[in-house]
Design a protein around this motif. Structure first.
Motif, PDB file in Angstrom:
ATOM      1  N   PRO A 205       0.821  -1.225   0.000  1.00  0.00           N
ATOM      2  CA  PRO A 205       0.000   0.000   0.000  1.00  0.00           C
ATOM      3  C   PRO A 205       0.853   1.273   0.000  1.00  0.00           C
ATOM      4  CG  PRO A 205      -0.937  -1.611   1.502  1.00  0.00           C
ATOM      5  CD  PRO A 205       0.373  -2.179   1.035  1.00  0.00           C
ATOM      6  N   GLU A 206       1.979   1.260   0.714  1.00  0.00           N
ATOM      7  CA  GLU A 206       2.847   2.437   0.736  1.00  0.00           C
ATOM      8  C   GLU A 206       3.427   2.701  -0.649  1.00  0.00           C
ATOM      9  OE1 GLU A 206       6.519   4.559   0.613  1.00  0.00           O
ATOM     10  OE2 GLU A 206       6.598   2.374   0.676  1.00  0.00           O
ATOM     11  N   LEU A 207       3.805   1.643  -1.345  1.00  0.00           N
ATOM     12  CA  LEU A 207       4.343   1.798  -2.698  1.00  0.00           C
ATOM     13  C   LEU A 207       3.266   2.257  -3.680  1.00  0.00           C
ATOM     14  CD1 LEU A 207       6.692  -1.320  -2.834  1.00  0.00           C
ATOM     15  CD2 LEU A 207       7.425   1.064  -3.046  1.00  0.00           C
ATOM     16  N   GLU A 208       2.037   1.816  -3.476  1.00  0.00           N
ATOM     17  CA  GLU A 208       0.926   2.285  -4.326  1.00  0.00           C
ATOM     18  C   GLU A 208       0.732   3.790  -4.162  1.00  0.00           C
ATOM     19  OE1 GLU A 208      -0.524   0.819  -6.650  1.00  0.00           O
ATOM     20  OE2 GLU A 208      -0.707  -1.332  -6.258  1.00  0.00           O
TER      21      GLU A 208
ATOM     22  N   PHE B 176       3.069   5.894  -3.251  1.00  0.00           N
ATOM     23  CA  PHE B 176       4.222   6.515  -3.912  1.00  0.00           C
ATOM     24  C   PHE B 176       4.013   6.548  -5.420  1.00  0.00           C
ATOM     25  CE2 PHE B 176       8.607   6.119  -5.716  1.00  0.00           C
ATOM     26  CZ  PHE B 176       9.077   7.353  -5.325  1.00  0.00           C
ATOM     27  N   ARG B 177       3.485   5.452  -5.983  1.00  0.00           N
ATOM     28  CA  ARG B 177       3.216   5.410  -7.419  1.00  0.00           C
ATOM     29  C   ARG B 177       2.233   6.510  -7.821  1.00  0.00           C
ATOM     30  NH1 ARG B 177       4.004   1.805 -11.389  1.00  0.00           N
ATOM     31  NH2 ARG B 177       4.378  -0.007 -10.056  1.00  0.00           N
ATOM     32  N   ASP B 178       1.201   6.701  -7.042  1.00  0.00           N
ATOM     33  CA  ASP B 178       0.227   7.758  -7.342  1.00  0.00           C
ATOM     34  C   ASP B 178       0.898   9.129  -7.390  1.00  0.00           C
ATOM     35  OD1 ASP B 178      -1.835   5.943  -7.525  1.00  0.00           O
ATOM     36  OD2 ASP B 178      -2.557   6.266  -5.474  1.00  0.00           O
TER      37      ASP B 178
ATOM     38  N   GLY C 289      13.878  16.341  -7.713  1.00  0.00           N
ATOM     39  CA  GLY C 289      14.634  16.211  -6.464  1.00  0.00           C
ATOM     40  C   GLY C 289      13.786  16.560  -5.258  1.00  0.00           C
ATOM     41  N   GLU C 290      13.032  17.637  -5.358  1.00  0.00           N
ATOM     42  CA  GLU C 290      12.138  18.042  -4.263  1.00  0.00           C
ATOM     43  C   GLU C 290      11.099  16.957  -3.982  1.00  0.00           C
ATOM     44  OE1 GLU C 290      10.330  21.780  -5.208  1.00  0.00           O
ATOM     45  OE2 GLU C 290      12.254  22.769  -5.572  1.00  0.00           O
ATOM     46  N   MET C 291      10.638  16.307  -5.044  1.00  0.00           N
ATOM     47  CA  MET C 291       9.602  15.282  -4.907  1.00  0.00           C
ATOM     48  C   MET C 291      10.164  13.950  -4.366  1.00  0.00           C
ATOM     49  SD  MET C 291       8.039  12.573  -6.597  1.00  0.00           S
ATOM     50  CE  MET C 291       6.451  11.830  -6.259  1.00  0.00           C
ATOM     51  N   GLY C 292      11.505  13.789  -4.418  1.00  0.00           N
ATOM     52  CA  GLY C 292      12.128  12.570  -3.890  1.00  0.00           C
ATOM     53  C   GLY C 292      12.256  11.454  -4.904  1.00  0.00           C
ATOM     54  N   MET C 293      12.216  11.802  -6.193  1.00  0.00           N
ATOM     55  CA  MET C 293      12.261  10.793  -7.252  1.00  0.00           C
ATOM     56  C   MET C 293      13.665  10.425  -7.703  1.00  0.00           C
ATOM     57  SD  MET C 293       9.214  11.983  -9.850  1.00  0.00           S
ATOM     58  CE  MET C 293      10.097  11.287 -11.246  1.00  0.00           C
TER      59      MET C 293
END
Length: 380
Positions: free
Chosen positions: A10-13, A15-17, A49-53
């Motif tokens: 669920p946490e990865l879902e 993050f995907r969103d 970078g700000e978004m953490g990607m």
């Protein structure tokens, strides 16, 4: 897509969103502009970078997002699901992992936070005009001269070459020592006398990616520029880190296959021929059944590879299998799908045509597929 993958949570879902929203807002609207100018805008790096990607799978201690390989895979997948090949995050992440796993503590602390924020953009310079997959045949040298190394030579086909602030250069620090004389050198490109970026190369596909020639003419580099601080370790460092690169080529390839299937099913439902939708014709249904089966097999395989990467047991042989087999499948699958679009499939305004052009290099970079087969064959 891969909501049923065993590594999803669920946490990865969530993050995907978030990644999907970012890609939709900050990547998709600019794709045509980037193709025309042959590079992305630097602003997107800072926003990512700000978004953490950018370094999603690197520890927060070094400025990363503290996630696992699964987090970084989601970023690569979402870029593939919209057909982006301009944003050179893949190479950037690869360089970050060289630093993380092979760099000194000082090198990690100096560079990783800047790569995570997008302040610095990274590239890796392996290939030379006379030496493609044969890394032992490189001629670029980095020789000691007093309190510095002097870098001379040239590289070609360098992704992020135009944008890069930090380049990991494969060079010979002891030319007579063969593979044992290869070192990886950390070159900061800003205000760097003797360093020159050549033209952005005109490619078959991936038009928005700034793939360049690079020239080094007496570039002086500090003595702490050797990755890991010890000369002659470059070849071993490359062998240790190439499985990461080859696995992410597989990750992007499977996502691209899934996108091609989705686009083709949509087209086959809408397109009429001889008074019926294409999807109602047996030939269409059978071909799409083949593609769906192949996509499912590829997804199952890459999911296993992702789990192995997360758990730290991915090996060179399996990564080579993923790189060669999935990139081959990506090209053949997109070709099958393009055929169902008829003449429209040959028009660049249709995504399937762009995917066809973009996919071809997957079988070449990261080590040509013939090299992958050679690596696999050694285990027989």
């Amino acid at each position: 897509m891969n909501s049923t993958s065993p590594w999803m949570t669920p946490e990865l879902e969530s993050f995907r969103d978030a990644v999907r929203r970012f890609v939709s807002a900050e990547i998709v609207p600019h794709q045509e502009t980037w193709k025309k100018q042959q590079h992305v805008d630097r602003a997107v790096w800072s926003k990512a970078g700000e978004m953490g990607m950018l370094l999603a799978d690197i520890s927060e201690d070094f400025g990363g997002s503290g996630g696992s390989f699964a987090h970084q895979c989601i970023v690569f997948e979402e870029l593939s699901y919209v057909g982006d090949t301009a944003f050179g995050l893949h190479v950037h992440a690869i360089v970050a992992h060289y630093l993380l796993n092979q760099g000194t503590e000082a090198q990690k602390k100096k560079y990783l936070p800047k790569l995570a924020s997008g302040e610095m953009i990274a590239a890796i310079a392996m290939t030379e005009p006379g030496a493609g997959s044969d890394l032992k045949g490189i001629r670029t040298t980095a020789l000691k001269d007093g309190d510095a190394y002097v870098l001379n030579g040239s590289k070609t086909f360098i992704s992020n070459g135009y944008m890069a602030d930090l380049i990991l250069v494969v060079a010979k620090t002891e030319p007579a020592a063969g593979a044992k004389g290869v070192s990886l050198m950390l070159l900061e490109t800003r205000d760097c006398p003797g360093f020159r970026v050549g033209r952005i190369l005109e490619k078959l596909g991936q038009k928005g990616q700034d793939t360049c020639e690079l020239f080094f003419d007496g570039v002086r580099m500090p003595l702490d520029s050797v990755l890991g601080g010890v000369e002659g370790k470059g070849f071993a460092q490359l062998m240790n880190e190439l499985p990461y690169e080859r696995t992410i080529i597989g990750v992007s390839g499977v996502a691209s296959i899934e996108r091609a299937l989705r686009l083709t099913v949509e087209h086959a439902r809408e397109r009429k021929a001889f008074g019926q939708a294409l999807i109602e014709m047996q030939n269409t249904r059978f071909l799409l059944a083949e593609v769906k089966t192949e996509a499912t097999v590829a997804r199952t395989f890459i999911d296993r590879c992702i789990v192995d990467m997360i758990e730290g047991r991915m090996d060179t042989e399996l990564a080579s299998m993923a790189k060669y087999w999935i990139s081959d499948l990506q090209c053949t699958t997109i070709d099958k799908c393009l055929q169902l679009f008829g003449g429209y499939g040959y028009m660049m305004e249709y995504p399937i045509a762009q995917m066809y052009a973009d996919a071809r290099v997957q079988r070449i970079y990261g080590g040509a597929n013939e090299i992958m087969k050679e690596i696999i064959s050694r285990s027989l």
